[in-house]
Design a protein around this motif. Structure first.
Motif, PDB file in Angstrom:
ATOM      1  N   LEU A  22       5.256  24.018   3.137  1.00  0.00           N
ATOM      2  CA  LEU A  22       3.873  23.721   3.468  1.00  0.00           C
ATOM      3  C   LEU A  22       3.515  22.320   3.015  1.00  0.00           C
ATOM      4  N   ARG A  23       2.555  21.725   3.712  1.00  0.00           N
ATOM      5  CA  ARG A  23       2.010  20.424   3.322  1.00  0.00           C
ATOM      6  C   ARG A  23       0.698  20.655   2.592  1.00  0.00           C
ATOM      7  N   LEU A  24       0.592  20.009   1.446  1.00  0.00           N
ATOM      8  CA  LEU A  24      -0.541  20.249   0.559  1.00  0.00           C
ATOM      9  C   LEU A  24      -1.270  18.943   0.286  1.00  0.00           C
ATOM     10  N   ASP A  25      -2.564  18.912   0.570  1.00  0.00           N
ATOM     11  CA  ASP A  25      -3.411  17.775   0.205  1.00  0.00           C
ATOM     12  C   ASP A  25      -3.836  17.941  -1.245  1.00  0.00           C
ATOM     13  N   VAL A  26      -3.370  17.042  -2.102  1.00  0.00           N
ATOM     14  CA  VAL A  26      -3.572  17.170  -3.542  1.00  0.00           C
ATOM     15  C   VAL A  26      -5.017  16.831  -3.908  1.00  0.00           C
ATOM     16  N   ASP A  82       0.833  -1.205   0.000  1.00  0.00           N
ATOM     17  CA  ASP A  82       0.000   0.000   0.000  1.00  0.00           C
ATOM     18  C   ASP A  82       0.866   1.253   0.000  1.00  0.00           C
ATOM     19  N   TYR A  83       1.939   1.250   0.775  1.00  0.00           N
ATOM     20  CA  TYR A  83       2.848   2.402   0.815  1.00  0.00           C
ATOM     21  C   TYR A  83       3.509   2.617  -0.540  1.00  0.00           C
ATOM     22  N   LEU A  84       3.930   1.517  -1.172  1.00  0.00           N
ATOM     23  CA  LEU A  84       4.577   1.640  -2.474  1.00  0.00           C
ATOM     24  C   LEU A  84       3.605   2.161  -3.526  1.00  0.00           C
ATOM     25  N   GLY A  85       2.323   1.810  -3.398  1.00  0.00           N
ATOM     26  CA  GLY A  85       1.335   2.290  -4.356  1.00  0.00           C
ATOM     27  C   GLY A  85       1.105   3.783  -4.289  1.00  0.00           C
ATOM     28  N   GLN A  86       1.483   4.435  -3.162  1.00  0.00           N
ATOM     29  CA  GLN A  86       1.323   5.874  -3.021  1.00  0.00           C
ATOM     30  C   GLN A  86       2.600   6.646  -3.336  1.00  0.00           C
ATOM     31  N   ALA A  87       3.638   5.957  -3.768  1.00  0.00           N
ATOM     32  CA  ALA A  87       4.905   6.624  -4.046  1.00  0.00           C
ATOM     33  C   ALA A  87       4.813   7.445  -5.333  1.00  0.00           C
ATOM     34  N   LEU A 118      -2.121  18.095 -13.006  1.00  0.00           N
ATOM     35  CA  LEU A 118      -2.107  18.076 -14.465  1.00  0.00           C
ATOM     36  C   LEU A 118      -0.679  18.217 -14.969  1.00  0.00           C
ATOM     37  N   LEU A 119      -0.313  17.375 -15.913  1.00  0.00           N
ATOM     38  CA  LEU A 119       0.969  17.450 -16.598  1.00  0.00           C
ATOM     39  C   LEU A 119       0.697  17.705 -18.073  1.00  0.00           C
ATOM     40  N   GLN A 120       1.029  18.914 -18.517  1.00  0.00           N
ATOM     41  CA  GLN A 120       0.747  19.319 -19.896  1.00  0.00           C
ATOM     42  C   GLN A 120      -0.732  19.137 -20.235  1.00  0.00           C
ATOM     43  N   GLY A 121      -1.588  19.478 -19.303  1.00  0.00           N
ATOM     44  CA  GLY A 121      -3.031  19.404 -19.496  1.00  0.00           C
ATOM     45  C   GLY A 121      -3.653  18.048 -19.247  1.00  0.00           C
ATOM     46  N   ALA A 122      -2.844  17.001 -19.051  1.00  0.00           N
ATOM     47  CA  ALA A 122      -3.368  15.652 -18.817  1.00  0.00           C
ATOM     48  C   ALA A 122      -3.293  15.323 -17.338  1.00  0.00           C
ATOM     49  N   PRO A 123      -4.343  14.724 -16.761  1.00  0.00           N
ATOM     50  CA  PRO A 123      -4.323  14.390 -15.333  1.00  0.00           C
ATOM     51  C   PRO A 123      -3.297  13.297 -15.028  1.00  0.00           C
ATOM     52  N   VAL A 124      -2.621  13.424 -13.899  1.00  0.00           N
ATOM     53  CA  VAL A 124      -1.637  12.442 -13.449  1.00  0.00           C
ATOM     54  C   VAL A 124      -1.927  12.115 -11.988  1.00  0.00           C
ATOM     55  N   GLN A 125      -1.387  10.978 -11.557  1.00  0.00           N
ATOM     56  CA  GLN A 125      -1.609  10.499 -10.187  1.00  0.00           C
ATOM     57  C   GLN A 125      -0.421  10.890  -9.321  1.00  0.00           C
ATOM     58  N   LEU A 126      -0.697  11.623  -8.229  1.00  0.00           N
ATOM     59  CA  LEU A 126       0.320  12.016  -7.272  1.00  0.00           C
ATOM     60  C   LEU A 126      -0.011  11.418  -5.910  1.00  0.00           C
ATOM     61  N   PRO A 127       0.971  11.394  -4.998  1.00  0.00           N
ATOM     62  CA  PRO A 127       0.654  11.012  -3.616  1.00  0.00           C
ATOM     63  C   PRO A 127      -0.427  11.921  -3.046  1.00  0.00           C
ATOM     64  N   PRO A 128      -1.244  11.429  -2.136  1.00  0.00           N
ATOM     65  CA  PRO A 128      -2.341  12.250  -1.609  1.00  0.00           C
ATOM     66  C   PRO A 128      -1.879  13.487  -0.868  1.00  0.00           C
ATOM     67  N   ARG A 129      -0.666  13.476  -0.330  1.00  0.00           N
ATOM     68  CA  ARG A 129      -0.139  14.656   0.372  1.00  0.00           C
ATOM     69  C   ARG A 129       1.312  14.868  -0.036  1.00  0.00           C
ATOM     70  N   VAL A 167       4.640  12.123   3.793  1.00  0.00           N
ATOM     71  CA  VAL A 167       4.567  13.187   2.812  1.00  0.00           C
ATOM     72  C   VAL A 167       5.691  13.020   1.806  1.00  0.00           C
ATOM     73  N   ARG A 168       5.547  13.664   0.685  1.00  0.00           N
ATOM     74  CA  ARG A 168       6.574  13.653  -0.345  1.00  0.00           C
ATOM     75  C   ARG A 168       7.092  15.081  -0.515  1.00  0.00           C
ATOM     76  N   VAL A 169       8.371  15.213  -0.781  1.00  0.00           N
ATOM     77  CA  VAL A 169       8.980  16.521  -0.844  1.00  0.00           C
ATOM     78  C   VAL A 169       8.822  17.099  -2.237  1.00  0.00           C
ATOM     79  N   GLY A 170       8.425  18.335  -2.314  1.00  0.00           N
ATOM     80  CA  GLY A 170       8.321  19.025  -3.594  1.00  0.00           C
ATOM     81  C   GLY A 170       9.212  20.251  -3.609  1.00  0.00           C
ATOM     82  N   VAL A 171       9.835  20.537  -4.745  1.00  0.00           N
ATOM     83  CA  VAL A 171      10.697  21.713  -4.861  1.00  0.00           C
ATOM     84  C   VAL A 171      10.300  22.474  -6.099  1.00  0.00           C
TER      85      VAL A 171
END
Length: 222
Positions: A142-146, A108-113, A150-161, A218-222
């Motif tokens: 900041l922590r953001l609940d996604v 389950d953890y790997l599925g959210q990576a 969108l990547l180039q207008g197409a929806p993509v799957q990100l971690p929930p936070r 959480v996942r780190v974003g820059v």
């Protein structure tokens, strides 16, 4: 006559009450020892199995636990090889239970990576600030609940936070050229923002007994 019948009923009831005994106390240590061994064994897996395989191990663990409980309740559990059989069943049940549950949690953890294909890409994210932002001289984290990504207008799957670092101030690149960035505005928990982010998976600080970024939720974003 009535008293004789009462005594006979009591005598007849005694063998039935003695036939079913509570499980032996040595079943619990065997169960716990098997659980520790099962968890340790799962941590040695070089690659995870499918979630259905781990679920099957949990079902098998329940069957073995019922078998150990049934053997432990019999009168013959104090004789011969029956105690050893009951302890072996309990240890196997504990091992399969922890092996399966640890594997399910890891899967389950790997599925959210974060997908490696999305690292370093400009992704448009809409989400809600999940906690009080932390500000310093370099910017704001900041922590953001996604909610959408969108990547180039197409929806993509990100971690929930995700965890986003919004930098501001004067910075210099590898060539020494100064880059002035506008400081981020005042952010508050509960606000909804639409941001363009570049994400990366957490790495580093995996020293023994130290903090491990890869175990964070959480996942780190820059």
């Amino acid at each position: 006559m009535a008293q004789d019948g009462g005594v006979g009923a009591q005598l007849a009831a005694r063998p039935t009450a003695q036939a079913a005994r509570p499980p032996r106390p040595w079943l619990l240590p065997a169960l716990m020892l098997g659980a520790v061994a099962g968890a340790a064994l799962q941590l040695q897996q070089p690659a995870l199995w499918r979630a259905t395989a781990y679920a099957g191990l949990l079902v098998a663990a329940c069957v073995l636990a019922l078998a150990a409980w049934a053997v432990g309740r019999t009168r013959a559990a104090d004789l011969g090889w029956m105690p050893i059989a009951a302890m072996a069943l309990a240890a196997a049940a504990g091992g399969l239970a922890l092996f399966g549950s640890s594997g399910l949690r890891s899967a389950d953890y790997l599925g959210q990576a974060l997908s490696p294909q999305l690292e370093g890409r400009d992704i448009r994210v809409t989400g809600m600030v999940a906690a009080m932002p932390q500000s310093n001289e370099a910017g704001t984290r900041l922590r953001l609940d996604v909610e959408t990504a969108l990547l180039q207008g197409a929806p993509v799957q990100l971690p929930p936070r995700i965890e986003v670092a919004w930098y501001g101030g004067a910075f210099r690149d590898a060539a020494g050229v100064a880059d002035l960035q506008r400081p981020p505005p005042a952010l508050r928990a509960g606000e909804r923002w639409d941001l363009t982010v570049r994400l990366k998976a957490p790495h580093g600080l995996r020293n023994p007994h130290g903090f491990d970024y890869e175990l964070c939720s959480v996942r780190v974003g820059v």
